[in-house]
Design an enzyme around this catalytic site. Structure first.
Site, mmCIF file in Angstrom:
data_model
loop_
_atom_site.group_PDB
_atom_site.id
_atom_site.type_symbol
_atom_site.label_atom_id
_atom_site.label_comp_id
_atom_site.label_asym_id
_atom_site.label_seq_id
_atom_site.Cartn_x
_atom_site.Cartn_y
_atom_site.Cartn_z
ATOM 1 N N THR A 125 0.905 -1.208 0.196
ATOM 2 C CA THR A 125 -0.007 -0.183 -0.017
ATOM 3 C C THR A 125 0.738 1.314 -0.021
ATOM 4 O OG1 THR A 125 -1.493 1.483 1.396
ATOM 5 C CG2 THR A 125 -0.019 -0.265 2.682
ATOM 6 N N GLU A 127 0.468 3.627 2.031
ATOM 7 C CA GLU A 127 0.517 4.053 3.239
ATOM 8 C C GLU A 127 1.844 3.617 3.968
ATOM 9 O OE1 GLU A 127 -2.896 3.568 5.802
ATOM 10 O OE2 GLU A 127 -4.301 3.928 4.062
ATOM 11 N N TYR A 150 -1.543 -0.454 11.178
ATOM 12 C CA TYR A 150 -1.941 -1.118 9.874
ATOM 13 C C TYR A 150 -0.514 -1.001 8.819
ATOM 14 C CZ TYR A 150 -3.201 -1.337 5.018
ATOM 15 O OH TYR A 150 -3.310 -1.779 3.792
ATOM 16 N N LYS A 154 2.259 -3.327 7.133
ATOM 17 C CA LYS A 154 2.474 -3.734 5.879
ATOM 18 C C LYS A 154 3.911 -3.432 5.376
ATOM 19 C CE LYS A 154 -0.464 -4.727 2.997
ATOM 20 N NZ LYS A 154 -0.813 -6.000 2.456
HETATM 21 P P1 NAD Z 1 -10.354 -6.637 2.513
HETATM 22 O O1 NAD Z 1 -10.148 -6.456 3.987
HETATM 23 O O2 NAD Z 1 -11.571 -6.238 1.811
HETATM 24 O O3 NAD Z 1 -9.801 -8.316 2.218
HETATM 25 C C1 NAD Z 1 -8.992 -8.738 3.018
HETATM 26 C C2 NAD Z 1 -9.284 -10.392 2.815
HETATM 27 O O4 NAD Z 1 -8.173 -10.989 3.416
HETATM 28 C C3 NAD Z 1 -10.549 -11.000 3.527
HETATM 29 O O5 NAD Z 1 -11.098 -11.648 2.580
HETATM 30 C C4 NAD Z 1 -10.260 -11.802 4.895
HETATM 31 O O6 NAD Z 1 -11.017 -12.829 4.824
HETATM 32 C C5 NAD Z 1 -8.783 -12.240 4.109
HETATM 33 N N1 NAD Z 1 -7.740 -12.559 5.267
HETATM 34 C C6 NAD Z 1 -7.716 -11.928 6.517
HETATM 35 N N2 NAD Z 1 -6.666 -12.269 7.345
HETATM 36 C C7 NAD Z 1 -6.541 -13.465 6.718
HETATM 37 C C8 NAD Z 1 -5.729 -14.724 7.254
HETATM 38 N N3 NAD Z 1 -4.938 -14.784 8.205
HETATM 39 N N4 NAD Z 1 -5.626 -15.665 6.052
HETATM 40 C C9 NAD Z 1 -6.174 -15.683 5.069
HETATM 41 N N5 NAD Z 1 -6.912 -14.669 4.616
HETATM 42 C C10 NAD Z 1 -7.269 -13.669 5.275
HETATM 43 O O7 NAD Z 1 -9.030 -5.949 2.218
HETATM 44 P P2 NAD Z 1 -9.034 -5.075 0.548
HETATM 45 O O8 NAD Z 1 -9.282 -3.823 0.581
HETATM 46 O O9 NAD Z 1 -9.429 -6.152 -0.447
HETATM 47 O O10 NAD Z 1 -7.206 -5.479 0.597
HETATM 48 C C11 NAD Z 1 -6.442 -6.403 -0.042
HETATM 49 C C12 NAD Z 1 -5.040 -6.135 0.192
HETATM 50 O O11 NAD Z 1 -4.968 -4.803 -0.603
HETATM 51 C C13 NAD Z 1 -4.472 -6.034 1.484
HETATM 52 O O12 NAD Z 1 -3.297 -6.542 1.756
HETATM 53 C C14 NAD Z 1 -4.325 -4.323 1.575
HETATM 54 O O13 NAD Z 1 -3.360 -4.382 2.583
HETATM 55 C C15 NAD Z 1 -3.991 -4.175 -0.036
HETATM 56 N N6 NAD Z 1 -4.306 -2.642 -0.508
HETATM 57 C C16 NAD Z 1 -5.700 -2.269 -0.014
HETATM 58 C C17 NAD Z 1 -6.027 -1.001 -0.711
HETATM 59 C C18 NAD Z 1 -7.587 -0.462 -0.423
HETATM 60 O O14 NAD Z 1 -7.771 0.570 -0.948
HETATM 61 N N7 NAD Z 1 -8.497 -1.242 -0.184
HETATM 62 C C19 NAD Z 1 -5.139 -0.061 -1.101
HETATM 63 C C20 NAD Z 1 -3.797 -0.507 -1.132
HETATM 64 C C21 NAD Z 1 -3.356 -1.956 -0.781
HETATM 65 O O1 TDX Z 2 -15.907 6.955 8.489
HETATM 66 C C1 TDX Z 2 -15.018 7.721 7.843
HETATM 67 N N1 TDX Z 2 -14.746 9.059 7.876
HETATM 68 C C2 TDX Z 2 -13.677 9.287 7.236
HETATM 69 O O2 TDX Z 2 -13.411 10.598 7.200
HETATM 70 C C3 TDX Z 2 -13.913 6.686 7.305
HETATM 71 C C4 TDX Z 2 -14.185 5.188 7.333
HETATM 72 C C5 TDX Z 2 -12.774 7.340 6.538
HETATM 73 N N2 TDX Z 2 -12.631 8.764 6.783
HETATM 74 C C6 TDX Z 2 -11.288 8.927 6.135
HETATM 75 C C7 TDX Z 2 -10.129 8.513 6.641
HETATM 76 C C8 TDX Z 2 -9.438 8.799 5.417
HETATM 77 O O3 TDX Z 2 -8.488 9.893 5.033
HETATM 78 O O4 TDX Z 2 -11.530 8.831 4.735
HETATM 79 C C9 TDX Z 2 -10.136 8.445 4.223
HETATM 80 C C10 TDX Z 2 -10.239 6.973 3.580
HETATM 81 O O5 TDX Z 2 -10.483 6.132 4.851
HETATM 82 P P1 TDX Z 2 -10.594 4.664 4.724
HETATM 83 O O6 TDX Z 2 -11.484 4.345 3.629
HETATM 84 O O7 TDX Z 2 -10.521 4.112 6.023
HETATM 85 O O8 TDX Z 2 -9.216 4.250 3.764
HETATM 86 P P2 TDX Z 2 -7.670 4.604 4.451
HETATM 87 O O9 TDX Z 2 -7.597 5.008 5.701
HETATM 88 O O10 TDX Z 2 -7.120 5.668 3.437
HETATM 89 O O11 TDX Z 2 -6.947 3.144 3.882
HETATM 90 C C11 TDX Z 2 -7.362 2.501 2.635
HETATM 91 O O12 TDX Z 2 -6.334 2.827 1.487
HETATM 92 C C12 TDX Z 2 -5.060 2.241 1.672
HETATM 93 C C13 TDX Z 2 -7.451 1.056 2.936
HETATM 94 O O13 TDX Z 2 -8.419 0.886 3.896
HETATM 95 C C14 TDX Z 2 -6.170 0.394 3.196
HETATM 96 O O14 TDX Z 2 -6.300 -1.108 3.207
HETATM 97 C C15 TDX Z 2 -5.242 0.694 2.079
HETATM 98 O O15 TDX Z 2 -3.827 0.098 2.380
#
Ligand code: NAD
Ligand code: TDX
Length: 343
Positions: A125, A127, A150, A154
């Site tokens: 990520t 982050e 978090y 990572k």
């Molecule tokens: P998510 O929370 O929706 O999905 C995570 C999945 O991993 C879930 O299905 C959960 O059941 C599974 N999981 C958790 N712990 C586990 C374990 N111990 N063994 C097997 N499975 C397990 O998350 P997401 O948003 O889909 O993110 C996926 C990946 O991408 C993560 O590694 C996150 O750090 C990375 N990422 C997310 C974002 C974002 O904006 N969502 C951005 C950049 C990177």
């Molecule tokens: O209720 C809320 N109100 C609010 O203002 C929530 C849930 C979030 N926020 C703000 C916090 C952040 O500045 O919005 C922004 C986005 O928040 P999230 O959706 O929680 O995402 P963020 O913390 O940016 O992290 C996401 O992007 C990077 C993913 O959850 C991570 O898994 C990924 O690595």
């Protein structure tokens, strides 16, 4: 026929990646693996889980014994999405984050090494780079400086992954992506939380002054970038992925409010997230120059389609908000084994 192991396949990005893989790579065996924590939902895979070239395994990536047979059966590539992913939960309790995001990655790396995996993609990520001021952006050579439990977990995984490349020659690649949006995102994250709250007639909680900036990318663009990396990245490399779309949180809130016919009286300014990173921005030139990938889905189109997806798939998120989807797993698999569910 090559086999790709997709871990965290029942989550938001993992399930979208499996969907893309099955659409674009009929010649690949897909093993979708997930522990089905609170964030994993088999309904996310319902439309792409058929046929002889697909298998689902419920297992925890921290559990070497449970995962080993999957590797022993033959895995060519690993794409690791499995993680505890929500920053706010990591602030309430970091244990599951360290266990899965660091310990689980170590288990996967060792098994990948022992079973001669050809490519190991660690989905990381933006982050991990920490927070920016008003100007500048993160490049792949920006030192990592994570601020939340978090992002620290990572970043730790990234270091471990790099060490397996340098020490053992495992063909690892790290991708660092910005904030994803799209269908099937767990409604604890900003966009699905705001949309579903408004459909329920509730206000949207904006942290602090609402001026924190994130770079937004459509999940399909992120998944395409990972495919490009699988196909063409050199072992040991790191790629930034982003949408070239910086927006303040208040602007996201306004887009959602306006599309759903609400005004700003539905915003509730709430206490800020502790240690809240102010701004992320990504320099994505490397992946463009070297692998020819660039984001294709503009935010104007993507956000409207995404909001409409949640509006049209109310049953999906209602079962999550009431916890009914977890009751289904208990019936299918027994109550044990759901890890990381509580902050
Ligand atoms: P998510 O929370 O929706 O999905 C995570 C999945 O991993 C879930 O299905 C959960 O059941 C599974 N999981 C958790 N712990 C586990 C374990 N111990 N063994 C097997 N499975 C397990 O998350 P997401 O948003 O889909 O993110 C996926 C990946 O991408 C993560 O590694 C996150 O750090 C990375 N990422 C997310 C974002 C974002 O904006 N969502 C951005 C950049 C990177
Ligand atoms: O209720 C809320 N109100 C609010 O203002 C929530 C849930 C979030 N926020 C703000 C916090 C952040 O500045 O919005 C922004 C986005 O928040 P999230 O959706 O929680 O995402 P963020 O913390 O940016 O992290 C996401 O992007 C990077 C993913 O959850 C991570 O898994 C990924 O690595």
């Amino acid at each position: 026929m090559s086999t790709v192991l997709v871990t965290g396949a029942a989550g938001f990005i993992g399930s979208n990646f499996v969907r893309l893989l099955r659409r674009q790579r009929a010649d690949v065996n897909v093993v979708a693996l997930d522990a089905l924590t609170y964030a994993g939902n088999l309904a996310n895979l319902a439309d792409c889980c058929d046929g002889p070239h697909y298998r689902f395994v419920r297992a925890d990536i921290c559990d070497s014994k449970a995962i080993e047979p999957v590797f022993a059966a033959g895995v060519d590539w690993v794409v690791n999405f499995a993680a505890e992913s929500h920053v706010d939960r990591s602030i309430h309790g970091a244990r599951a984050f360290v266990q899965t995001n660091v310990g689980g990655v170590q288990v996967l790396l060792d098994l990948a090494r022992e079973h001669d995996v050809k490519r190991f993609v660690q989905v990381s990520t933006d982050e991990v780079y920490g927070s920016l001021g008003a100007t500048g952006s993160f490049s792949e050579s920006t030192p990592i400086a994570p601020n939340s439990p978090y992002s620290a977990s990572k970043a730790s995984a990234d270091l471990l992954v790099q060490s397996y490349f340098h020490t053992f020659g495992l063909a690892t690649i790290i991708t660092r992506c910005s904030n994803n949006y799209g269908s099937h995102q767990f409604p604890e994250k900003l966009i699905p939380l705001f949309v579903t709250n408004l459909v329920e007639g509730r206000k949207v909680p904006l942290y602090g002054d609402g001026l924190n900036v994130r770079d937004w990318i459509h999940v399909d663009d992120h998944c395409e970038a990972i495919l490009a990396v699988l196909d063409g990245a050199a072992p040991g490399s790191v790629y930034n992925i982003g949408g070239n779309c910086e927006l303040r949180n208040i602007e996201i809130a306004r887009r959602i409010l306006s599309h759903l016919g609400h005004d700003e009286s539905m915003i509730e300014y709430v206490k800020d997230r502790p240690g809240h990173d102010r701004r992320y921005a990504m320099d994505i030139r490397r992946i463009g120059d070297e692998l020819g990938w660039r984001p294709r889905i503009g935010f104007d189109r993507g956000i409207v389609e995404t909001i409409d997806w949640y509006v049209n798939n109310e049953a999906w998120w209602r079962s999550i908000k009431t916890g009914d989807y977890l009751k289904y797993y208990e019936k299918q698999y027994g109550a044990g084994g759901v890890v990381g569910s509580d902050p």
